[in-house]
Write a protein that holds these residues in place. Structure first.
Motif, PDB file in Angstrom:
ATOM      1  N   ASN A  50       0.851  -1.072  -0.067  1.00 43.16           N
ATOM      2  CA  ASN A  50       0.088   0.104   0.104  1.00 43.16           C
ATOM      3  C   ASN A  50       0.954   1.386   0.106  1.00 43.16           C
ATOM      4  OD1 ASN A  50      -2.465  -1.403   0.375  1.00 43.16           O
ATOM      5  ND2 ASN A  50      -2.195  -1.636   2.364  1.00 43.16           N
ATOM      6  N   TYR A  51       0.601   2.175  -0.704  1.00 44.48           N
ATOM      7  CA  TYR A  51       1.235   3.259  -0.960  1.00 44.48           C
ATOM      8  C   TYR A  51       0.621   4.536  -0.617  1.00 44.48           C
ATOM      9  CZ  TYR A  51       4.601   0.209  -3.821  1.00 44.48           C
ATOM     10  OH  TYR A  51       5.395  -0.761  -4.088  1.00 44.48           O
ATOM     11  N   GLU A  52       1.410   5.443  -0.131  1.00 44.13           N
ATOM     12  CA  GLU A  52       0.978   6.974   0.272  1.00 44.13           C
ATOM     13  C   GLU A  52       2.038   7.923  -0.500  1.00 44.13           C
ATOM     14  OE1 GLU A  52      -1.906   8.005   1.263  1.00 44.13           O
ATOM     15  OE2 GLU A  52      -2.607   5.944   2.143  1.00 44.13           O
ATOM     16  N   VAL A  53       1.660   8.881  -1.198  1.00 41.73           N
ATOM     17  CA  VAL A  53       2.447   9.785  -1.785  1.00 41.73           C
ATOM     18  C   VAL A  53       2.814  11.318  -0.630  1.00 41.73           C
ATOM     19  CG1 VAL A  53       2.827  11.325  -3.649  1.00 41.73           C
ATOM     20  CG2 VAL A  53       1.873   9.139  -3.909  1.00 41.73           C
ATOM     21  N   LEU A  54       4.145  11.373  -0.531  1.00 46.48           N
ATOM     22  CA  LEU A  54       4.483  12.635  -0.023  1.00 46.48           C
ATOM     23  C   LEU A  54       5.639  13.153  -0.863  1.00 46.48           C
ATOM     24  CD1 LEU A  54       4.886  14.589   2.321  1.00 46.48           C
ATOM     25  CD2 LEU A  54       6.539  12.796   3.407  1.00 46.48           C
ATOM     26  N   ASP A  55       5.209  14.478  -1.549  1.00 40.83           N
ATOM     27  CA  ASP A  55       6.197  15.022  -2.735  1.00 40.83           C
ATOM     28  C   ASP A  55       6.227  16.628  -2.316  1.00 40.83           C
ATOM     29  OD1 ASP A  55       3.771  16.101  -3.646  1.00 40.83           O
ATOM     30  OD2 ASP A  55       3.925  14.354  -5.357  1.00 40.83           O
ATOM     31  N   GLU A  56       6.801  17.142  -3.254  1.00 42.93           N
ATOM     32  CA  GLU A  56       6.875  18.594  -3.059  1.00 42.93           C
ATOM     33  C   GLU A  56       5.548  19.533  -3.201  1.00 42.93           C
ATOM     34  OE1 GLU A  56       8.280  19.434  -7.905  1.00 42.93           O
ATOM     35  OE2 GLU A  56       9.435  20.161  -6.084  1.00 42.93           O
ATOM     36  N   HIS A  57       4.529  18.697  -3.759  1.00 42.82           N
ATOM     37  CA  HIS A  57       3.154  19.278  -3.895  1.00 42.82           C
ATOM     38  C   HIS A  57       2.269  19.064  -2.617  1.00 42.82           C
ATOM     39  CE1 HIS A  57       4.514  20.247  -7.892  1.00 42.82           C
ATOM     40  NE2 HIS A  57       4.565  19.278  -8.100  1.00 42.82           N
ATOM     41  N   SER A  58       2.732  17.979  -1.853  1.00 43.63           N
ATOM     42  CA  SER A  58       1.803  18.035  -0.501  1.00 43.63           C
ATOM     43  C   SER A  58       1.740  18.845   0.469  1.00 43.63           C
ATOM     44  CB  SER A  58       2.649  16.720   0.143  1.00 43.63           C
ATOM     45  OG  SER A  58       2.764  15.572  -0.553  1.00 43.63           O
ATOM     46  N   THR A  59       0.356  19.207   0.722  1.00 43.93           N
ATOM     47  CA  THR A  59       0.265  20.406   1.575  1.00 43.93           C
ATOM     48  C   THR A  59       0.404  19.981   3.093  1.00 43.93           C
ATOM     49  OG1 THR A  59      -2.017  19.484   1.833  1.00 43.93           O
ATOM     50  CG2 THR A  59      -1.769  20.918   0.010  1.00 43.93           C
ATOM     51  N   ALA A  60       0.263  20.850   3.910  1.00 42.60           N
ATOM     52  CA  ALA A  60       0.283  20.750   5.201  1.00 42.60           C
ATOM     53  C   ALA A  60      -0.777  19.903   5.887  1.00 42.60           C
ATOM     54  CB  ALA A  60       0.088  22.104   6.069  1.00 42.60           C
ATOM     55  N   GLU A  61      -1.771  19.677   5.071  1.00 42.59           N
ATOM     56  CA  GLU A  61      -2.972  18.638   5.542  1.00 42.59           C
ATOM     57  C   GLU A  61      -2.771  17.404   5.114  1.00 42.59           C
ATOM     58  OE1 GLU A  61      -3.323  21.869   4.148  1.00 42.59           O
ATOM     59  OE2 GLU A  61      -4.534  22.875   5.599  1.00 42.59           O
ATOM     60  N   ASP A  62      -2.125  17.259   3.832  1.00 43.99           N
ATOM     61  CA  ASP A  62      -1.661  16.062   3.502  1.00 43.99           C
ATOM     62  C   ASP A  62      -0.735  15.445   4.488  1.00 43.99           C
ATOM     63  OD1 ASP A  62      -3.142  16.332   1.107  1.00 43.99           O
ATOM     64  OD2 ASP A  62      -1.385  17.198  -0.044  1.00 43.99           O
ATOM     65  N   LYS A  63       0.409  16.214   4.676  1.00 40.01           N
ATOM     66  CA  LYS A  63       1.215  15.526   5.805  1.00 40.01           C
ATOM     67  C   LYS A  63       0.893  15.172   7.036  1.00 40.01           C
ATOM     68  CE  LYS A  63       4.727  18.601   3.421  1.00 40.01           C
ATOM     69  NZ  LYS A  63       5.438  20.062   3.392  1.00 40.01           N
ATOM     70  N   ALA A  64      -0.109  16.092   7.569  1.00 38.18           N
ATOM     71  CA  ALA A  64      -0.613  15.743   8.896  1.00 38.18           C
ATOM     72  C   ALA A  64      -1.449  14.560   8.709  1.00 38.18           C
ATOM     73  CB  ALA A  64      -1.556  17.121   9.363  1.00 38.18           C
ATOM     74  N   ALA A  65      -2.240  14.260   7.806  1.00 45.33           N
ATOM     75  CA  ALA A  65      -3.004  12.918   7.541  1.00 45.33           C
ATOM     76  C   ALA A  65      -2.076  11.688   7.663  1.00 45.33           C
ATOM     77  CB  ALA A  65      -3.480  13.111   6.379  1.00 45.33           C
ATOM     78  N   LEU A  66      -0.822  11.894   7.342  1.00 50.80           N
ATOM     79  CA  LEU A  66      -0.014  10.589   7.379  1.00 50.80           C
ATOM     80  C   LEU A  66       0.694  10.262   8.756  1.00 50.80           C
ATOM     81  CD1 LEU A  66       2.499  11.511   4.184  1.00 50.80           C
ATOM     82  CD2 LEU A  66       0.752   9.685   4.233  1.00 50.80           C
TER      83      LEU A  66
END
Length: 217
Positions: A50-66
């Motif tokens: 299972n993959y999740e993406v974290l890249d230069e376009h990830s928002t603060a909300e995206d990071k917090a969700a991880l």
């Protein structure tokens, strides 16, 4: 738990046994690119992740969700090449996990920075790692002007398509200093060039390449 798993910077086989064990056993792989990550894992017989993406376009909300995933599961963080959390968005996830007292462990491996330093043949006990120079012209020129005041060794890097631009910048600001340029480390076309910046520039065989540049004291 969050594992920071170093991946190859060139040859696919340049990965540690511990890294492979973690990638095989983890519940989730967080990566910059699912295409690159799954390609690497398949090369080592690892599928069905299972993959999740974290890249230069990830928002603060995206990071917090991880973060909750790292608290509840065994999660491996990888980058497209090299060590995650070093000059990439993975650093933000590491910080967030530490703030929540989530264990973070490192699975060491390939490092372009250490490769550059070892190839220099110099005892560089002190150096300044500048990392990626700003892309915007005015900010870039300010950063370069500030670096000219530095007497210690300086290490800079940038994206492959800004190779020629970076070398031109070095010629403008550091024409009197010797440099070491590494291109495509750990790949079949690995190239190491050393000398005055003019000589190095004239010998570069690529229009673009993964590179790091050491400016000697």
């Amino acid at each position: 738990m969050l594992y920071l798993v170093a991946t190859p910077i060139g040859e696919t086989s340049e990965i540690t046994l511990r890294a492979l064990e973690i990638l095989k056993s983890c519940d989730i792989v967080i990566c910059e690119s699912t295409k690159e990550a799954s390609k690497l894992l398949r090369a080592h017989g690892i599928t069905g992740k299972n993959y999740e993406v974290l890249d230069e376009h990830s928002t603060a909300e995206d990071k917090a969700a991880l973060v909750p995933l790292c608290a509840e599961k065994n999660v491996a963080l990888v980058t497209d090449c090299g060590t995650p959390g070093f000059c990439d968005p993975g650093a933000d996830l590491v910080r967030l996990c530490r703030q929540k007292n989530i264990p973070v462990k490192s699975a060491l491996g390939a490092s372009a920075l250490m490769g550059l330093l070892s190839l220099s043949g110099q005892r560089l006990d002190e150096f300044v790692f500048r990392g990626f120079l700003p892309a915007e012209t005015e900010s870039r020129q300010r950063a370069l002007k500030e670096l000219t005041k530095e007497k210690r060794a300086i290490i800079v890097m940038d994206t492959p398509y800004r190779l020629k631009k970076t070398l031109n910048d070095m010629k403008e600001h550091f024409s009197n200093r010797k440099v070491l340029l590494t291109l495509n480390l750990s790949q079949e076309d690995e190239t190491v060039l050393e000398g005055p910046i003019d000589k190095v520039m004239s010998s570069v065989p690529f229009e673009k390449a993964e590179f790091m540049l050491l400016i000697y004291p």
